[in-house]
Design a protein around this motif. Sequence first.
Motif, PDB file in Angstrom:
ATOM      1  N   UNK A 112       0.811  -1.153   0.015  1.00 38.18           N
ATOM      2  CA  UNK A 112      -0.036   0.172   0.159  1.00 38.18           C
ATOM      3  C   UNK A 112       0.875   1.168   0.049  1.00 38.18           C
ATOM      4  N   UNK A 113       2.107   1.112  -0.014  1.00 40.32           N
ATOM      5  CA  UNK A 113       2.995   2.336  -0.088  1.00 40.32           C
ATOM      6  C   UNK A 113       3.934   2.512   1.119  1.00 40.32           C
ATOM      7  N   UNK A 114       3.910   1.635   2.006  1.00 39.78           N
ATOM      8  CA  UNK A 114       4.776   1.736   3.205  1.00 39.78           C
ATOM      9  C   UNK A 114       6.103   1.197   2.759  1.00 39.78           C
ATOM     10  N   UNK A 115       7.101   1.380   3.511  1.00 44.74           N
ATOM     11  CA  UNK A 115       8.272   0.800   3.669  1.00 44.74           C
ATOM     12  C   UNK A 115       8.862  -0.069   5.047  1.00 44.74           C
ATOM     13  N   UNK A 116       8.881  -1.371   4.530  1.00 44.86           N
ATOM     14  CA  UNK A 116       9.163  -2.425   5.892  1.00 44.86           C
ATOM     15  C   UNK A 116      10.775  -1.951   5.871  1.00 44.86           C
ATOM     16  N   UNK A 117      11.050  -1.708   7.193  1.00 47.49           N
ATOM     17  CA  UNK A 117      12.643  -1.540   7.648  1.00 47.49           C
ATOM     18  C   UNK A 117      13.143  -2.526   8.302  1.00 47.49           C
ATOM     19  N   UNK A 118      12.376  -3.221   9.175  1.00 50.35           N
ATOM     20  CA  UNK A 118      12.640  -4.485   9.964  1.00 50.35           C
ATOM     21  C   UNK A 118      11.767  -5.276   9.683  1.00 50.35           C
ATOM     22  N   UNK A 119      11.640  -6.414   8.921  1.00 47.90           N
ATOM     23  CA  UNK A 119      10.758  -7.479   8.762  1.00 47.90           C
ATOM     24  C   UNK A 119      10.330  -8.171  10.191  1.00 47.90           C
ATOM     25  N   UNK A 120       9.184  -8.599  10.291  1.00 47.62           N
ATOM     26  CA  UNK A 120       8.885  -9.269  11.674  1.00 47.62           C
ATOM     27  C   UNK A 120       9.915 -10.426  11.928  1.00 47.62           C
ATOM     28  N   UNK A 121       9.959 -10.234  13.059  1.00 45.23           N
ATOM     29  CA  UNK A 121      10.604 -11.422  13.409  1.00 45.23           C
ATOM     30  C   UNK A 121      10.680 -11.777  15.011  1.00 45.23           C
ATOM     31  N   UNK A 122      11.008 -12.855  15.532  1.00 45.14           N
ATOM     32  CA  UNK A 122      10.878 -13.337  16.977  1.00 45.14           C
ATOM     33  C   UNK A 122      12.110 -12.285  17.844  1.00 45.14           C
ATOM     34  N   UNK A 123      11.761 -11.356  18.565  1.00 45.56           N
ATOM     35  CA  UNK A 123      12.708 -10.566  19.319  1.00 45.56           C
ATOM     36  C   UNK A 123      12.556 -11.013  20.577  1.00 45.56           C
ATOM     37  N   UNK A 124      13.729 -11.393  21.294  1.00 39.72           N
ATOM     38  CA  UNK A 124      13.616 -11.735  22.684  1.00 39.72           C
ATOM     39  C   UNK A 124      12.993 -10.640  23.590  1.00 39.72           C
ATOM     40  N   UNK A 132       7.786  -9.307  16.250  1.00 40.47           N
ATOM     41  CA  UNK A 132       7.721  -7.706  16.048  1.00 40.47           C
ATOM     42  C   UNK A 132       8.355  -7.223  14.780  1.00 40.47           C
ATOM     43  N   UNK A 133       7.950  -6.306  13.954  1.00 39.53           N
ATOM     44  CA  UNK A 133       8.343  -5.775  12.380  1.00 39.53           C
ATOM     45  C   UNK A 133       8.162  -4.329  12.943  1.00 39.53           C
ATOM     46  N   UNK A 134       8.966  -3.438  11.850  1.00 38.78           N
ATOM     47  CA  UNK A 134       8.825  -1.902  11.858  1.00 38.78           C
ATOM     48  C   UNK A 134       8.894  -1.549  10.408  1.00 38.78           C
ATOM     49  N   UNK A 135       8.257  -0.376  10.153  1.00 38.14           N
ATOM     50  CA  UNK A 135       8.233   0.206   9.037  1.00 38.14           C
ATOM     51  C   UNK A 135       8.161   1.748   8.943  1.00 38.14           C
ATOM     52  N   UNK A 136       8.049   2.642   7.895  1.00 41.50           N
ATOM     53  CA  UNK A 136       7.806   3.836   7.688  1.00 41.50           C
ATOM     54  C   UNK A 136       6.782   4.155   6.858  1.00 41.50           C
TER      55      UNK A 136
END
Length: 296
Positions: free
Chosen positions: A144-156, A161-165
């Motif tokens: 839809x036009x967002x930018x995924x900066x950290x793909x979802x992954x299992x974080x201790x 969790x994942x992140x985007x802009x």
Amino acid sequence: MKNRTLRFPFWFQRRWPLPAALLFAVLLAGCDWSVVFGNDPEDEDDDENLTAVASQVTGFELGVSDLDMSLPVYRDGLGMEVVDEVETDFSVRVTLASPVSPFEATLTLIEFTDGLGRNLQDNPGKIVFFTADADALANRFANAGGVVTVPPSNQEDFGVVGFGRDPDKNLIEIAETSPTGATYLAAIGIGASDLDQARDFYVDRVGLTERQFLSTDQYDEYIMGTPEDIPSLSLVLMHWTDGSEPRYRYNETRVRLISENPEEVVERTWSEEDGRTQDLDGNRLIINDEPAELGS
């Protein structure tokens, strides 16, 4: 119980010490100290002695540079629905909500049309969505036009969790932690130049409850909610520790609130200098004037 450090009120820290001769003269005259330091409404009450009041966050307003770019990201990419559209003399406002949310939570995107120069990028906060499938939501967000900066992954300690802009570089957090199986707006974050002072302000003056403190490699945050464990949109106070210098002051962000005593909260958060309700970093507070029943 909150850990507190002894410090002078921030109004006192803003003023230079009186010269010794003037101080001596004031003491001899038995002068009213309010004449010397001014009668700042924020000085009237010690936060420690304020009567407890309960409030709840219900929404977030965010300035964007282009609605045509931002709206699809939140509507199509993050599953929100448009619930209201308003055009004023100086802005176009589109309010969205998650269709299957367990509590009241709106996000209003504001495109300003008054021609004033505004920096609408790189706000030091974040917008958090809970979902049952973080990978699927991240893909929708990107399409839809967002930018995924950290793909979802299992974080201790934090789960998946994942992140985007978004198009204005606002940080979007996608957390695979939805207890209902639905995707919904769960928290809104704002930057805090002094994290402990911001926490105290939102507890003592706004009426929120500190729920949790988290520390990551990039930032520390307090998660604020409602008393009595009422399900609600969370407010995350964030201070960056990654060596960056975020623009904490006077962002185009506004926190919407309801309160059991709105008049009291308005009085406690009113800025005489700016003529509005706001927090210590100038984030606007929009307080509904109807008292709310919050179970306190």
